[in-house]
Design a protein around this motif. Structure first.
Motif, mmCIF file in Angstrom:
data_model
loop_
_atom_site.group_PDB
_atom_site.id
_atom_site.type_symbol
_atom_site.label_atom_id
_atom_site.label_comp_id
_atom_site.label_asym_id
_atom_site.label_seq_id
_atom_site.Cartn_x
_atom_site.Cartn_y
_atom_site.Cartn_z
ATOM 1 N N TRP A 1 16.620 30.276 -14.516
ATOM 2 C CA TRP A 1 17.031 29.075 -13.777
ATOM 3 C C TRP A 1 16.344 27.817 -14.323
ATOM 4 O O TRP A 1 16.398 26.764 -13.709
ATOM 5 C CB TRP A 1 16.698 29.251 -12.296
ATOM 6 C CG TRP A 1 15.286 29.754 -12.089
ATOM 7 C CD1 TRP A 1 14.143 29.023 -12.009
ATOM 8 C CD2 TRP A 1 14.882 31.122 -11.984
ATOM 9 N NE1 TRP A 1 13.051 29.834 -11.862
ATOM 10 C CE2 TRP A 1 13.475 31.141 -11.838
ATOM 11 C CE3 TRP A 1 15.573 32.342 -11.998
ATOM 12 C CZ2 TRP A 1 12.752 32.335 -11.700
ATOM 13 C CZ3 TRP A 1 14.841 33.525 -11.867
ATOM 14 C CH2 TRP A 1 13.451 33.498 -11.717
ATOM 15 N N ARG B 1 12.938 21.235 -9.889
ATOM 16 C CA ARG B 1 14.008 21.884 -9.119
ATOM 17 C C ARG B 1 14.810 20.836 -8.339
ATOM 18 O O ARG B 1 16.034 20.877 -8.302
ATOM 19 C CB ARG B 1 13.402 22.913 -8.165
ATOM 20 C CG ARG B 1 14.417 23.614 -7.284
ATOM 21 C CD ARG B 1 13.798 24.830 -6.586
ATOM 22 N NE ARG B 1 12.646 24.453 -5.776
ATOM 23 C CZ ARG B 1 11.413 24.925 -5.938
ATOM 24 N NH1 ARG B 1 11.137 25.807 -6.892
ATOM 25 N NH2 ARG B 1 10.432 24.516 -5.154
ATOM 26 N N TYR C 1 23.456 40.336 -3.877
ATOM 27 C CA TYR C 1 22.471 39.258 -3.668
ATOM 28 C C TYR C 1 21.615 39.668 -2.477
ATOM 29 O O TYR C 1 22.116 39.878 -1.363
ATOM 30 C CB TYR C 1 23.212 37.955 -3.417
ATOM 31 C CG TYR C 1 22.339 36.786 -3.024
ATOM 32 C CD1 TYR C 1 21.250 36.395 -3.804
ATOM 33 C CD2 TYR C 1 22.635 36.038 -1.886
ATOM 34 C CE1 TYR C 1 20.475 35.309 -3.436
ATOM 35 C CE2 TYR C 1 21.870 34.943 -1.519
ATOM 36 C CZ TYR C 1 20.789 34.582 -2.298
ATOM 37 O OH TYR C 1 20.023 33.498 -1.940
ATOM 38 N N GLN D 1 19.058 37.892 -11.540
ATOM 39 C CA GLN D 1 18.045 36.833 -11.612
ATOM 40 C C GLN D 1 17.902 36.143 -10.253
ATOM 41 O O GLN D 1 16.816 35.708 -9.874
ATOM 42 C CB GLN D 1 18.424 35.807 -12.682
ATOM 43 C CG GLN D 1 18.464 36.379 -14.099
ATOM 44 C CD GLN D 1 18.901 35.366 -15.131
ATOM 45 O OE1 GLN D 1 19.293 34.243 -14.797
ATOM 46 N NE2 GLN D 1 18.834 35.745 -16.404
ATOM 47 N N ALA D 2 19.008 36.076 -9.545
ATOM 48 C CA ALA D 2 18.976 35.415 -8.223
ATOM 49 C C ALA D 2 18.077 36.167 -7.256
ATOM 50 O O ALA D 2 17.495 35.560 -6.341
ATOM 51 C CB ALA D 2 20.389 35.309 -7.665
ATOM 52 N N TYR E 1 14.571 35.174 -8.030
ATOM 53 C CA TYR E 1 14.432 33.808 -7.554
ATOM 54 C C TYR E 1 14.326 33.757 -6.024
ATOM 55 O O TYR E 1 13.421 33.130 -5.459
ATOM 56 C CB TYR E 1 15.654 33.005 -8.031
ATOM 57 C CG TYR E 1 15.607 31.538 -7.698
ATOM 58 C CD1 TYR E 1 15.061 30.620 -8.589
ATOM 59 C CD2 TYR E 1 16.108 31.060 -6.492
ATOM 60 C CE1 TYR E 1 15.015 29.268 -8.288
ATOM 61 C CE2 TYR E 1 16.056 29.705 -6.182
ATOM 62 C CZ TYR E 1 15.504 28.821 -7.087
ATOM 63 O OH TYR E 1 15.453 27.479 -6.789
ATOM 64 N N ARG F 1 11.299 32.389 -3.598
ATOM 65 C CA ARG F 1 11.491 31.255 -2.696
ATOM 66 C C ARG F 1 11.196 31.651 -1.248
ATOM 67 O O ARG F 1 10.592 30.890 -0.492
ATOM 68 C CB ARG F 1 12.914 30.707 -2.843
ATOM 69 C CG ARG F 1 13.218 30.133 -4.230
ATOM 70 C CD ARG F 1 12.504 28.808 -4.471
ATOM 71 N NE ARG F 1 13.122 27.734 -3.710
ATOM 72 C CZ ARG F 1 12.455 26.784 -3.049
ATOM 73 N NH1 ARG F 1 11.126 26.793 -3.039
ATOM 74 N NH2 ARG F 1 13.091 25.844 -2.405
ATOM 75 N N TRP G 1 19.846 28.124 -6.584
ATOM 76 C CA TRP G 1 19.769 28.997 -7.764
ATOM 77 C C TRP G 1 20.991 28.797 -8.656
ATOM 78 O O TRP G 1 20.875 28.655 -9.872
ATOM 79 C CB TRP G 1 19.656 30.467 -7.342
ATOM 80 C CG TRP G 1 19.758 31.392 -8.509
ATOM 81 C CD1 TRP G 1 18.780 31.712 -9.402
ATOM 82 C CD2 TRP G 1 20.938 32.097 -8.966
ATOM 83 N NE1 TRP G 1 19.264 32.565 -10.369
ATOM 84 C CE2 TRP G 1 20.592 32.811 -10.122
ATOM 85 C CE3 TRP G 1 22.257 32.171 -8.496
ATOM 86 C CZ2 TRP G 1 21.502 33.612 -10.820
ATOM 87 C CZ3 TRP G 1 23.168 32.964 -9.190
ATOM 88 C CH2 TRP G 1 22.797 33.674 -10.335
ATOM 89 N N GLN H 1 21.034 25.620 -10.744
ATOM 90 C CA GLN H 1 20.136 25.652 -11.893
ATOM 91 C C GLN H 1 20.574 26.659 -12.954
ATOM 92 O O GLN H 1 20.287 26.498 -14.135
ATOM 93 C CB GLN H 1 18.711 25.993 -11.438
ATOM 94 C CG GLN H 1 18.099 24.930 -10.534
ATOM 95 C CD GLN H 1 16.806 25.414 -9.908
ATOM 96 O OE1 GLN H 1 15.748 25.332 -10.515
ATOM 97 N NE2 GLN H 1 16.892 25.942 -8.702
ATOM 98 N N THR H 2 21.279 27.693 -12.511
ATOM 99 C CA THR H 2 21.627 28.778 -13.423
ATOM 100 C C THR H 2 22.967 28.563 -14.110
ATOM 101 O O THR H 2 23.130 28.877 -15.284
ATOM 102 C CB THR H 2 21.639 30.110 -12.648
ATOM 103 O OG1 THR H 2 20.344 30.317 -12.101
ATOM 104 C CG2 THR H 2 22.009 31.279 -13.550
#
Lengths: 696, 696
Positions: free
Chosen positions: A28, A127, A398, A454-455, A458, A462, A478, A481-482
């Motif tokens: 990210w 961010r 997710y 990846q989420a 992340y 968070r 996320w 940014q991704t």
């Protein structure tokens, strides 16, 4: 020399981002630096140039966000900051304040706090800008709710990651400490960007060699690389090490020679790693040695280790994931039964680490009854970021909704305290607080085996920082940014993410069913499995289905596990009518013909869930097709191919499960629900050798 | 801490110049495309746009070499080509001709041959330009000497690569055939650039599941990806598969049901992979099943499999690496004894694959006596590109001198035929010819674990195409493409490469010593090891050192292995005075006081070799320091750190070995040779758990 080497690592990485393929490596942190050539350095560091401030400054220079003017990094007690009279008193050791201010008549973006706060504030600023905020009139402040925000790596010394689906271990133990892969620094950057401040390097099923001088030197090399990013190194400790390494006759925690061995070993580790975090221990669980081997308690074992690291400021994280092969008791009850009586007996620097649910990282479990039940003991939740039971790397799931479901659960203790209030220490005023996530990170180019995985890294980070963040908000930041800021893309991606975990629940084990996987892997369906040696290894132990009904009775007519919850909640769980439908069969054995709140039968409702799971994955595929023009080809293609796998396997799960349930209940499928593609024998005959993440 | 600012300044500067991360991923194909925007496509493909011609054209477009005008890809029988009356008649199926010509009044670079020839010609053209040639007046022509130029992957289905030191297997069997990693294509490109045209996907220690429908589909997906690059897929076959998969009671090759099972299995494979190459078999070796289990011969086994694939044009590569746990004979003799009598008995589509030396990929071995000894059988040499006995990924050892030493060795058969003439089929007029290299490729970002290991893949491929190329020339062209064309850099790098393998010989086992490694890994020294169950597993079996002398007597007074060589050579090997000094102790047991040609004693000479090995590695380090301004930081740093490991470990090998020899011979070190750093007990006590490449 140490700083020199570290800085060089940074400089390599800084170059790596320029014209790079979108292969997921950048996570990210896909900075798009301003293209105009800089004449002046946009970052000023006031005061001592510590490695941590240098790391923060380097990150800013690398990102070099368009439109952002000069940035000043300065401690909260720097005269330039105190003159501004900012609300920095409540930032604590790790909080940050980032604000557009004027200093000496010049506008500047100030990032302030401690060293560590400035590091986190820097990433928060980046961010903030990467998620669409204007680079002016910035005013950000935050401090973490939980003190120790940890990753647990289940990485073996031979490079195999237990339950790892993203290649080998990131740690190349063979070439450490000599070769310091630049990727180690990128790992630290990614974690620092989330506020993760601790990492357990080796598997809880620990090999004793990790405590030898050779491996301590390797861990120390990693600690040196991680230190400027605020990350402490921990080790999983094998409880029998005094015997295996030390040549003692016993590892009995009450034996002074054993305690002395651990004290000396701790001294040795701290000589190499002055800020070593401490030990994580899996004891007397699934074959691991522990204090119970000597008639001592888990508290005895934990406290002995705690005494060894206490002089150095270390802690012990002691896992409550225990179940005995000789205990006929409901497996879901055993951790509580073993640990609840120990409340108050643990040393001050011990944290008991408890899985989010009472079983083992299923797609859905009720929160663990130990949360709220041990007020005199700091309790850390252990989440699994790697998707052991949720489709490995391939399936999109997710996990923020899963994590958040536990964190926001109402314990019904002391009013209606949430699990998050238990674990952040606020409820019972603990000095120590921690949260652990079993990492999904390996040496795959994209770190986690898929873009969407990846989420989960992340989101875990968070939520560890702030458990009150919503899964939806995390998904959106996320995704921005991704993948980028296109609104249609974001809406689609966030919708996919938010639907995904419930889809996995639906097609693998809806309505509170759990542990239905086939033998030898935790991937495909095997609800029929009944031939394993220990009863609680078999899916039939968990679903208890027969011609008449399905579900595990944990009420007073069954295993009485509901009594482990606070009275208000136990009362709700005691009655199927007041049990949440998505936990129904976790707590109750019910007839197939049981009428749900909707009026439909349990059987028809169960089938509807399976069908919904399959349909949701089909929708995910359709949604992803719409993103094709908006996502780079390499990441798009991989996700698309993975979604095709998931769609096929969602049907496999549904069809295999329904075939089996129908072989028991002889009920027809509700109208419109298609028959399974194959007969039950076909599903039983499927084999999947060599699953990843399954060390021999 | 003041250094911090300086380093950060450096990192900004470095970023300004680097456009792409130099992490080794691009191997020797580090194209620097012309920056001017192209208006017209520089590549014309005449005739049918086959996938292979499309691959060639895509490569040209990607590379887009500066200064190169239009390129035409056209078959040798295309009218535009035949009109030019070029010498294309001798190109064969795989040869190419690349020439600057004029067609229709326009200058064009023509690449011609078959589809495959054009593919190879394209890569030859790009190599030609990347190694400094002008883009005009090009005239290149070449055809391969050996027909089947193969990689053997010792990749297990669980992702572990036996003797692999570059991460996990490239093949992600779990996600195949659904997910087609773009890296599979890059693998194919790299191989095609060298002319490698076959790849055995799985370990010779084969798992039977590789022959199941599930895995055949996975192999087929890879075959589809590799096909446009001219690479056929082969599988290692487990000889007992008819029992384990087919449910037969036997795998006896003389049983018609067994033959029928293999024929049906072959049919099944060819339905999925129409151009499947065939089977590689390790039989009756190190625990693998084989025809000897049923009293049948290796020829019986090979021919039965050969019959199964013959209708489809497939072949069988049958390994001669056999030694029996019940045979008291010199291990180095057993392959010859077993296979030589079978010459003439193998089916026409069988190739016998023979390791370069008679033992097992040692840093130096005399060439295998089977080369030249089986004139009626095609013999393929098997080289090991992965450095099992030469320092894994860490040590620098350029292997072209090793490969070339075998290929150019004089067999003393039929005149003075070289090994290369045996294996390319020219000596005995075989239709089939093959060469195999055990791959050093894994999923490490740089493919092979280090930059210099890439040179071994490269050199193997180049020598497979043309065994007469010199190691020096190959080193230079590799270095130019890999690091750049600076003359000082090239001179240094080539000098380092050319010295490196002999250094490894010197510090691990000089003067013909071999197999001196410690137990549990093939990395560090253990010449003292004498406690393993089978005699030939122990280093003492190979060096036979005692108070009086050292070496393995393979003359008529010993194991008589010299008699396996052609008479002219056997005569030379029979006498220490006519045995090459670098093979001396392979063939002779000699007193420590034996006088070498130089006049020095054997002992003093031995020590000098160890010392020279250590000194050479020190020189490598110094040389590499000089390249620092000329190499990108990431690759430079990794190599530098690896050389530091090698320097330390070269001393370790030397010191441990000398300590042991001195414990036997009680001789002093020659003047100026430093004493070992530790005593022998210290070296014996070293343990190195979890070595890479060592499947459990």
């Amino acid at each position: 020399m140490r700083t020199g080497r570290w800085y060089l690592g940074l400089s390599l990485l800084a170059c790596a981002t320029a014209a790079q393929a979108e292969d997921g490596y950048r996570l990210w942190m896909r900075y798009a630096p301003a293209t105009a050539s800089q004449t002046a350095d946009p970052v000023t560091v006031r005061g001592e140039q510590t490695p941590m401030l240098a790391a923060a400054a380097a990150e800013l220079r690398r990102a070099n966000p368009a439109g952002l003017g000069p940035v000043m990094l300065a401690h909260a007690n720097d005269p330039a900051v105190t003159a501004l009279r900012l609300p920095v008193a409540t930032l604590g050791d790790e909080g940050y304040l980032v604000r557009s201010v004027t200093i000496d008549g010049r506008p500047v973006t100030l990032v302030t706090g401690t060293d560590r706060g400035i590091l986190y504030g820097t990433f928060a600023l980046l961010r903030h800008l990467a998620t669409g905020a204007a680079p002016t009139r910035i005013d950000l402040t935050s401090r973490p709710r939980v003190g120790l925000r940890m990753l647990n790596h289940w990485d073996n010394l031979d490079g195999v990651v237990e339950r790892g689906y993203a290649g080998r271990s990131l740690w190349d133990w063979w070439t450490l400490p000599d070769y310091r892969d630049p990727r180690y620094t990128d790992y630290a950057r990614a974690n620092a960007s989330l506020g993760i401040n601790g990492t357990v390097l080796n598997n809880v099923n620990a090999k004793v060699e990790s405590l030898t001088p050779r491996y301590i030197a390797k861990a120390a090399a990693l600690a040196d690389i991680f230190r400027p990013y605020g990350i402490k190194v921990y080790l999983s400790a094998r409880f029998s090490a005094p015997v295996e390494l030390g040549g003692l006759k016993t590892a009995n925690p009450k034996d002074p020679a054993v305690a002395a061995w651990w004290a000396a070993k701790s001294d040795e580790i701290y000589r190499a790693i002055p800020d070593f975090g401490g030990f994580l221990v899996k004891a007397n669980s699934e074959g691991q040695p522990g204090p119970r081997d000597y008639g001592a308690s888990h508290a005895d074992g934990a406290n002995m280790l705690a005494a060894a690291v206490r002089p150095h400021g270390g802690i012990v994280l002691w896992r409550a994931f225990v179940y005995a092969d000789t205990d006929p008791n409901d497996r879901a009850k055993q951790a509580y039964d073993e640990f609840k009586p120990l409340d108050g007996q643990f040393a001050k620097n011990v944290i008991v680490q408890v899985k989010n649910g009472a079983l083992d990282f299923q797609p859905r479990e009720p929160f663990h009854p130990l949360f709220g039940a041990m007020p005199r003991t700091p309790i850390a939740p252990e989440f699994q970021i790697t998707k052991e039971y949720l489709g490995f790397a391939t399936h999109l799931a997710y996990l923020a909704p899963l994590f958040s479901e536990t964190l926001t659960a109402d314990t019904h203790t002391r009013g209606h305290a949430r699990v998050s209030q238990v674990i952040d220490g606020s409820l019972d005023r603990h000095r120590l607080s921690a949260i652990a996530g079993v990492a999904n990170i390996g040496d795959s180019r994209d770190w986690t085996g898929s873009s969407f995985n990846q989420a989960n890294w992340y989101a875990y980070g968070r939520l560890a920082w702030d458990p009150s963040l919503t899964p939806q908000a995390i998904a959106r930041e996320w995704a921005m940014q991704t993948f980028g800021t296109d609104p249609k893309l974001l809406d689609t991606v966030v919708a996919m993410m938010m639907a995904s975990r419930e889809a996995v629940v639906d097609y693998t084990g809806p309505l509170g069913l759990a542990h239905l996987m086939a033998t030898g892997h935790h991937y495909g369906p095997g609800p029929w499995v009944a031939d394993l040696k220990r009863p609680e290894w078999n899916p039939v132990y968990y679903h208890r289905a027969d011609a008449a009904g399905i579900g595990f009775d944990r009420t007073k007519t069954g295993s009485k596990a509901v009594a482990q919850y606070a009275p208000g909640l136990a009362k709700l769980y005691a009655d199927p009518k007041t049990t949440p439908e998505n936990e129904l069969l976790w707590f109750h054995h019910l007839p197939w013909t049981y009428r749900m709140a909707s009026g439909a039968t349990l059987w028809d409702t169960l089938v509807q869930h399976y069908d919904r799971g399959v349909a949701t994955v089909d929708t995910l595929r359709t949604q992803w097709q719409q993103t094709k023009p908006l996502v780079d080809p390499e990441r798009w293609q991989k996700t698309d191919e993975f979604l095709a796998v998931q769609a096929r396997e969602a049907r496999w799960w549904r069809d295999a499960s329904l075939s089996y349930w129908m072989s028991l209940n002889n009920l027809p499928l509700p109208a419109g629900s298609p028959p399974p593609a194959h007969d039950l024998a076909w599903y039983k005959a499927q084999t999947f050798p060599y699953p990843p993440g399954n060390p021999q």
